[in-house]
Scaffold this active site. Structure first.
Site, mmCIF file in Angstrom:
data_model
loop_
_atom_site.group_PDB
_atom_site.id
_atom_site.type_symbol
_atom_site.label_atom_id
_atom_site.label_comp_id
_atom_site.label_asym_id
_atom_site.label_seq_id
_atom_site.Cartn_x
_atom_site.Cartn_y
_atom_site.Cartn_z
ATOM 1 N N CYS A 1 0.830 -1.210 0.000
ATOM 2 C CA CYS A 1 0.000 0.000 0.000
ATOM 3 C C CYS A 1 0.865 1.262 0.000
ATOM 4 O O CYS A 1 1.383 1.661 1.053
ATOM 5 C CB CYS A 1 -0.921 -0.034 1.222
ATOM 6 S SG CYS A 1 -1.893 1.471 1.389
ATOM 7 N N CYS B 1 -0.450 4.135 2.181
ATOM 8 C CA CYS B 1 -0.314 3.920 3.631
ATOM 9 C C CYS B 1 1.137 4.120 4.067
ATOM 10 O O CYS B 1 1.398 4.740 5.088
ATOM 11 C CB CYS B 1 -0.706 2.491 4.033
ATOM 12 S SG CYS B 1 -2.173 1.851 3.272
ATOM 13 N N ASP B 2 2.070 3.573 3.316
ATOM 14 C CA ASP B 2 3.452 3.470 3.799
ATOM 15 C C ASP B 2 4.460 4.318 3.031
ATOM 16 O O ASP B 2 5.631 4.373 3.409
ATOM 17 C CB ASP B 2 3.903 1.988 3.732
ATOM 18 C CG ASP B 2 2.998 1.105 4.564
ATOM 19 O OD1 ASP B 2 2.524 1.573 5.610
ATOM 20 O OD2 ASP B 2 2.761 -0.052 4.168
#
Ligand code: NAP
Length: 304
Positions: free
Chosen positions: A130, A133-134
């Site tokens: 992701c 997200c990261d």
């Protein structure tokens, strides 16, 4: 007795909840993790009719809020099994047992893995599925994205805003991603395409992922030092728990047509988890509407 249980609170499931509630039916949604499904992780949506641009998170949150305002309840419980009792369906979850007269399976699909031995151990130590997200953990660092679909190309573009360098590694030289997004990516100076190439091994040191072993289509191998890898090689469905109630194809998708009907009366399938030619946000939402209205008609026709 509940009218409709919806398994999965992604775009298809939440759209089904909106249509089911507006048809006057009671609705309970289950999801193993959260609302929103895959789209939560998409940085930019620019192909949903009527909305020029929105982030996946904002889209999913708006959809959830809309369903909630109509009276939908979401329980974060994983559905373990469903039993067909004829006029009712018994749904067993990690939180208990429930009964409803109809069930909509909007189970979607989850991230496909590379299948390399140390892949799972490297999640959170340089490997991610992701980018939104990261990605921020890799500011000014060197990362690779693997895949040739919309997700990979969008992720590579998103990351190129703040990492030092992005390698886009794809096993072919043709892409599934939209040409417009590819063009935009090709203009980025910190993006390098590595085509006709697969990742054959993940190298690590004490800090986590340190390099990728790459193999091109001639079989030549080389090592590519990276700080991070974003795997974006598509999704696979997760429907094994329902295989006695619905037919699954060879890849595990629920066999159902555009009417969202399955082989079991009262069980419907909507969204990316069913057999279909086009898996898009718009088609997931459309499936939710079709499945919920089919469930409503089924409930109205069935004596209580
Ligand atoms: P996808 O379209 O299925 O693409 C997966 C990519 O990964 C393909 O290029 C495939 O290569 C490659 N791949 C598959 N298995 C692999 C393996 N084992 N090793 C290396 N490469 C592998 O997946 P996606 O990009 O996640 O998209 C999923 C669906 O969501 C699509 O319908 C997509 O259009 C949609 N989506 C839409 C948006 C948007 O509308 N904004 C954003 C994201 C996703 P091949 O091409 O060689 O098969």
């Amino acid at each position: 007795m509940l009218d409709i249980i919806i398994v999965g609170a992604g775009t298809a499931g939440l759209s089904a909840a909106i249509y089911g509630l507006r048809a006057g039916k009671s609705v309970l949604l289950f999801d193993g993790s959260s609302y929103g499904g895959q789209i939560v992780n998409t940085p930019d949506i620019e192909n949903y009719p009527g909305i020029k641009h929105i982030s996946g998170y904002d889209f999913a949150t708006g959809l959830y809020q809309q369903a909630k305002d109509l009276g939908a309840e979401l329980r974060i419980e994983k559905v373990l099994s469903i039993e067909d009792l004829g006029q009712t369906k018994k749904v067993r979850t990690t939180g208990g047992e429930y009964e409803a007269r109809a069930v909509i399976l909007a189970t979607g699909a989850r991230n496909r893995e590379l299948g390399l031995p140390n892949e799972k151990a490297l999640v959170g130590r340089g490997l991610s599925y992701c980018a939104t997200c990261d990605g921020m953990f890799f500011r000014n660092r060197i990362v690779a994205v693997n895949g040739g679909g919309n997700t990979a190309v969008e992720d590579a573009f998103f990351l190129s805003n703040y990492v030092k360098k992005v390698y886009l590694i794809h096993r072919r030289d043709g892409f599934r991603a939209a040409e417009k997004d590819l063009e935009r990516l090709r203009k980025r100076e910190n993006v390098e395409f590595i085509l006709n190439t697969t990742i054959s091994a993940l190298k690590e040191n004490e800090g986590g992922l340190s390099a990728l072993e790459l193999k091109d289509k001639e079989g030549a191998e080389r090592e590519l030092p990276v700080d991070g890898l974003f795997v974006a090689i598509g999704q696979s469905p997760d429907n094994a728990a329902f295989s006695s109630l619905v037919e699954l194809d060879e890849k595990g998708y629920i066999v159902a047509g555009e009417d969202c009907l399955t082989k079991t009366a009262g069980i419907f399938a909507a969204g990316d988890g069913r057999t279909k030619a086009v898996r898009q946000l718009a088609t997931a939402a459309a499936d939710g509407a079709v499945a919920a209205l089919a469930a409503a008609s089924y409930l109205d026709a069935e004596p209580r």
